[in-house]
Enzyme design. Structure first.
Site, short mmCIF file in Angstrom:
data_model
loop_
_atom_site.label_atom_id
_atom_site.label_comp_id
_atom_site.label_asym_id
_atom_site.label_seq_id
_atom_site.Cartn_x
_atom_site.Cartn_y
_atom_site.Cartn_z
N ALA A 67 0.96 -1.00 -0.02
CA ALA A 67 0.02 0.14 -0.03
C ALA A 67 0.95 1.21 -0.05
O ALA A 67 1.91 1.28 0.37
CB ALA A 67 -0.88 0.34 1.15
N GLY A 112 0.54 -5.47 0.39
CA GLY A 112 -0.48 -5.33 -0.36
C GLY A 112 -0.05 -6.15 -1.68
O GLY A 112 -0.99 -6.86 -2.43
N GLU A 115 -0.03 -9.59 -1.11
CA GLU A 115 -1.57 -10.26 -0.93
C GLU A 115 -2.22 -10.25 -2.18
O GLU A 115 -3.39 -11.16 -2.42
CB GLU A 115 -2.25 -9.09 0.14
N GLU A 135 4.25 -5.32 7.24
CA GLU A 135 3.70 -4.53 7.92
C GLU A 135 4.06 -4.29 9.42
O GLU A 135 3.83 -3.06 10.00
CB GLU A 135 2.15 -4.79 7.85
#
Ligand code: COA
Length: 261
Positions: A67, A112, A115, A135
């Site tokens: 992200a 992300g 993911e 993260e």
């Protein structure tokens, strides 16, 4: 060059490539990129001309480095939550896309980015690939399904090793763990992903969509329930035009002509 966050190319008939296009920021996932992805997925889901989707990143350094952390700074909690809800919806759409998807990873696939790849049906990696869920280093935890999809894919111990120590695994390690189906030289990644996509073009589309759903949904269901799903699907496919065509073509010793019906 273009400043569009996501590029869409028809690579060859039936095969679409979506490229995250922000190489100077290692293709970090901004809100516009998430929205562009949702827009493309909505269009692709209802387009029978698209048979396979390849996801990749622009440049040679990253698939997607997570992200966009700059967007996280000073955000109100509600705005942060809205981004999380939106990206979860889009990631779920990617996973549920009727057509098969292939993540082609060179360089960083972090947070992300990893993911997103875990929402795809297949991952192919270049040797430069580095996958991780870092993260925790930001004082946060994954929010795009990583704690769950990675754990289901590789088991609790390996997933803990990757997340709790923010370890980045190589493409080779991803292959050993069964996360990636192939690891290849960086220069060969595009062709490797395409070869997988071309093989998928030979399968009847409805059978492919149903198998994809069975693999994902059946995995989370008790075995007898999942087997019942499987039987229902097979009985349905048997009475489709493509089901009958596949059987006839085999017995006639010719290539089947599937119509997606
Ligand atoms: N969000 C926003 N910007 C990011 C980013 C992210 N997730 N990942 C990389 N970038 C930006 C960097 O800020 C830098 O921008 P700048 O040139 O304007 O300073 C540019 O991309 C290049 O990254 P840089 O950090 O200089 O490259 P590096 O080779 O030193 O390190 C990484 C590469 C991937 C290890 C490092 O960028 C990193 O840790 N990124 C964050 C990964 C992460 O935590 N993802 C999960 C987010 S929830």
């Amino acid at each position: 060059m273009t400043d569009q966050p996501l590029l869409r190319n028809l690579v060859e008939p039936g095969i679409v490539r979506l490229t995250f296009n922000r190489p100077d920021k290692l293709n970090a996932l901004s809100t516009p990129a998430i929205r562009a992805l949702e827009h493309e997925l909505d269009a692709i889901a209802v387009d029978p001309a698209v048979r396979v989707v390849i996801l990749t990143g622009a440049g040679d350094r990253a698939f997607v480095a997570g992200a966009d952390i700059a967007e996280y700074r000073g955000n109100r909690t509600e705005a942060f939550a809205a981004y999380q809800f939106e990206s979860r919806r889009v990631f779920d759409k990617l996973e549920a896309l009727p057509q098969p998807t292939i993540a082609a990873i060179r360089g960083y696939a972090l947070g992300g980015g990893f993911e997103l790849a875990l929402c795809c049906d297949l991952i192919v990696c270049a040797t430069s690939a580095r996958l991780g869920l870092p993260e925790g280093q930001l004082g946060l935890s994954p929010g795009g399904g990583g704690t769950q999809r990675l754990t289901r894919a590789v088991g609790k111990i390996v997933a803990s090793d990757i997340m709790l120590g923010a370890r980045r695994i190589t493409g080779e390690r991803a292959f050993q763990l069964g996360l990636a189906v192939e690891v290849t030289a960086d220069e060969a990644l595009t062709e490797t992903a395409l070869a997988r996509a071309r093989a998928m073009l030979k399968i009847a589309p409805r059978a492919q969509t149903e198998m994809k759903r069975l693999i994902r949904q059946g995995f989370d269901a008790p075995l007898p329930v999942a087997q019942s799903f499987e039987q229902e699907v097979l009985l349905r496919l048997y009475s489709t035009e493509d089901g009958q065509e596949g059987i006839e073509a085999f017995l006639d010793k010719r290539q089947p002509e599937f119509k997606g019906k």
